[in-house]
Write a protein that holds these residues in place. Structure first.
Motif, mmCIF file in Angstrom:
data_model
loop_
_atom_site.group_PDB
_atom_site.id
_atom_site.type_symbol
_atom_site.label_atom_id
_atom_site.label_comp_id
_atom_site.label_asym_id
_atom_site.label_seq_id
_atom_site.Cartn_x
_atom_site.Cartn_y
_atom_site.Cartn_z
ATOM 1 N N VAL A 121 0.599 -1.309 -0.202
ATOM 2 C CA VAL A 121 0.158 0.230 0.040
ATOM 3 C C VAL A 121 1.118 1.221 -0.142
ATOM 4 N N ALA A 125 0.849 3.851 -2.980
ATOM 5 C CA ALA A 125 1.642 5.544 -2.861
ATOM 6 C C ALA A 125 2.123 5.846 -2.791
ATOM 7 N N LEU A 168 -3.129 0.500 -5.577
ATOM 8 C CA LEU A 168 -3.711 1.159 -4.176
ATOM 9 C C LEU A 168 -4.584 0.943 -4.207
#
Length: 208
Positions: A121, A125, A168
């Motif tokens: 994650v 990002a 994501l």
């Protein structure tokens, strides 16, 4: 070979500046994607995530594309190497599309969700924040210099941005809602875009 609307400008001080800028941007792209590939592949293996592993392999393909541009601009006459660089970039687009398609189909058919990956994650990002600026800078320099290969590689980097967003969203939906199918479905759309960009690069249609 550059297309007509990408005809290279006369050799000037500005041309030299733009050439050095493209070399720098390509170097940054290669360095970032090497790190991204290592992290994504390790995190993907740990979480049994085909999406993360696919993202890591996409980074490897991006390194190959950027390396082709680096090779082109390492010579004294980059324009003479343009067509070969474009072919290499086109192949990288096709390879990406093929892998994403196969892995997306496997994910949809297996129906087995991957484990949550905090590292994945965070990586997605960070890439989503970094890649757009890098792509824009390279595309701008490539257009001003009249380099179709630099423009094509910037689109490869932009495609990585889309994949970062898909990754994501897919990881979050999988972790929070159990929607394992979200990532592979959107990734198939990205694969279709990759095929389109690959065909344009192969034909030399990445005009400035």
């Amino acid at each position: 070979m550059s297309c007509a609307c990408c005809a290279p400008p006369p050799v000037t001080a500005r041309t030299a500046v733009l050439t050095r800028r493209i070399r720098l941007l390509v170097g940054v792209t290669i360095a970032y994607n090497v790190v991204e590939a290592v992290v994504a592949l390790a995190a993907g293996a740990a979480a049994s995530s085909t999406a993360l592993i696919g993202f890591g392999l996409d980074s490897v393909i991006e390194v190959a594309s950027a390396t082709a541009v680096a090779w082109q601009f390492s010579g004294s006459d980059p324009a003479a190497r343009e067509r070969t660089a474009l072919k290499a970039i086109a192949v990288s687009f096709f390879a990406l599309a093929a892998y994403v398609t196969v892995e997306s189909a496997r994910s949809l058919l297996s129906g087995v969700p991957a484990e949550h990956s905090t590292v994945g994650v965070v990586l997605a990002a960070v890439s989503l924040a970094v890649m757009p600026g890098l792509s824009h800078a390279q595309r701008r320099a490539g257009r001003e210099l009249g380099s179709a290969s630099a423009v094509a590689d910037s689109k490869q980097t932009l495609l990585c941005t889309y994949l970062s967003g898909v990754l994501l969203v897919g990881l979050l939906l999988n972790s929070l809602l159990g929607w394992y199918w979200a990532d592979p479905v959107v990734a198939l759309v990205i694969a279709a875009v990759a095929v389109k960009e690959g065909r344009e690069a192969w034909r030399g249609d990445h005009c400035c």
